[in-house]
Design a protein around this motif. Sequence first.
Motif, PDB file in Angstrom:
ATOM      1  N   VAL A  13       0.845  -1.200   0.000  1.00 50.41           N
ATOM      2  CA  VAL A  13       0.000   0.000   0.000  1.00 50.41           C
ATOM      3  C   VAL A  13       0.878   1.245   0.000  1.00 50.41           C
ATOM      4  CG1 VAL A  13      -1.597   1.375   1.420  1.00 50.41           C
ATOM      5  CG2 VAL A  13      -2.060  -1.043   1.014  1.00 50.41           C
ATOM      6  N   GLU A  14       1.943   1.230   0.784  1.00 51.30           N
ATOM      7  CA  GLU A  14       2.863   2.371   0.835  1.00 51.30           C
ATOM      8  C   GLU A  14       3.540   2.591  -0.522  1.00 51.30           C
ATOM      9  OE1 GLU A  14       5.428   1.655   4.179  1.00 51.30           O
ATOM     10  OE2 GLU A  14       3.770   1.878   5.602  1.00 51.30           O
ATOM     11  N   LYS A  15       3.913   1.506  -1.186  1.00 55.28           N
ATOM     12  CA  LYS A  15       4.503   1.624  -2.528  1.00 55.28           C
ATOM     13  C   LYS A  15       3.503   2.259  -3.491  1.00 55.28           C
ATOM     14  CE  LYS A  15       7.623  -2.369  -2.441  1.00 55.28           C
ATOM     15  NZ  LYS A  15       7.883  -3.699  -3.038  1.00 55.28           N
ATOM     16  N   TYR A  16       2.246   1.819  -3.396  1.00 58.96           N
ATOM     17  CA  TYR A  16       1.197   2.355  -4.261  1.00 58.96           C
ATOM     18  C   TYR A  16       0.995   3.854  -3.995  1.00 58.96           C
ATOM     19  CZ  TYR A  16      -3.356   2.983  -6.467  1.00 58.96           C
ATOM     20  OH  TYR A  16      -4.388   3.438  -7.238  1.00 58.96           O
ATOM     21  N   GLN A  17       0.983   4.229  -2.726  1.00 62.67           N
ATOM     22  CA  GLN A  17       0.809   5.642  -2.379  1.00 62.67           C
ATOM     23  C   GLN A  17       1.973   6.478  -2.914  1.00 62.67           C
ATOM     24  OE1 GLN A  17       0.350   5.232   1.867  1.00 62.67           O
ATOM     25  NE2 GLN A  17      -1.886   5.213   1.733  1.00 62.67           N
ATOM     26  N   ARG A  99       1.438   2.723 -15.561  1.00 62.80           N
ATOM     27  CA  ARG A  99       1.497   1.266 -15.777  1.00 62.80           C
ATOM     28  C   ARG A  99       1.909   0.568 -14.477  1.00 62.80           C
ATOM     29  NH1 ARG A  99       5.568  -1.732 -16.415  1.00 62.80           N
ATOM     30  NH2 ARG A  99       7.005  -0.060 -16.954  1.00 62.80           N
ATOM     31  N   LYS A 100       2.931   1.103 -13.819  1.00 67.31           N
ATOM     32  CA  LYS A 100       3.379   0.524 -12.553  1.00 67.31           C
ATOM     33  C   LYS A 100       2.283   0.623 -11.489  1.00 67.31           C
ATOM     34  CE  LYS A 100       8.333   1.362 -13.107  1.00 67.31           C
ATOM     35  NZ  LYS A 100       9.478   2.135 -12.628  1.00 67.31           N
ATOM     36  N   SER A 101       1.566   1.729 -11.491  1.00 67.94           N
ATOM     37  CA  SER A 101       0.488   1.936 -10.528  1.00 67.94           C
ATOM     38  C   SER A 101      -0.627   0.918 -10.735  1.00 67.94           C
ATOM     39  CB  SER A 101      -0.056   3.363 -10.659  1.00 67.94           C
ATOM     40  OG  SER A 101      -1.125   3.575  -9.795  1.00 67.94           O
TER      41      SER A 101
END
Length: 129
Positions: A13-17, A99-101
């Motif tokens: 989740v932190e990576k996504y944020q 794309r990564k998101s």
Amino acid sequence: MAEPLQKKLQAEVEKYQQLQKDISKCMSSRQKLEAQLTENNIVQEELGFLDASNSVFKLIGPVLVKQDMEEAKATVGKRLEYIAGEIKRYEAQMQDLERKSEQQRDLLGRLQQDFQKAQAPGKAAALKA
């Protein structure tokens, strides 16, 4: 079982944020470049209305310095090329980040399902007791 999965889910989740913050920064920078592009297009258009008898001045610090007309047109042209290149670079960067998101969002969905499945047996045991 659920605790390591919960920690992994939190890290993802932190990576996504962070990806969302990076996309936002990239969009902001691109918008600034778009404003500069518009401004420089207007300058180029105005320079097109002038002839050799007109004077062109360049602002250097607090001073206006006379500049050659051809030099001014060349400078604005080069600036437009540079800004257009930067906009393309930011667009490519935004596509990559999006794309990564999207991949991260898919991963989060799978992890969330796994986490819910891991918690389900614990809830069933608590309800039986």
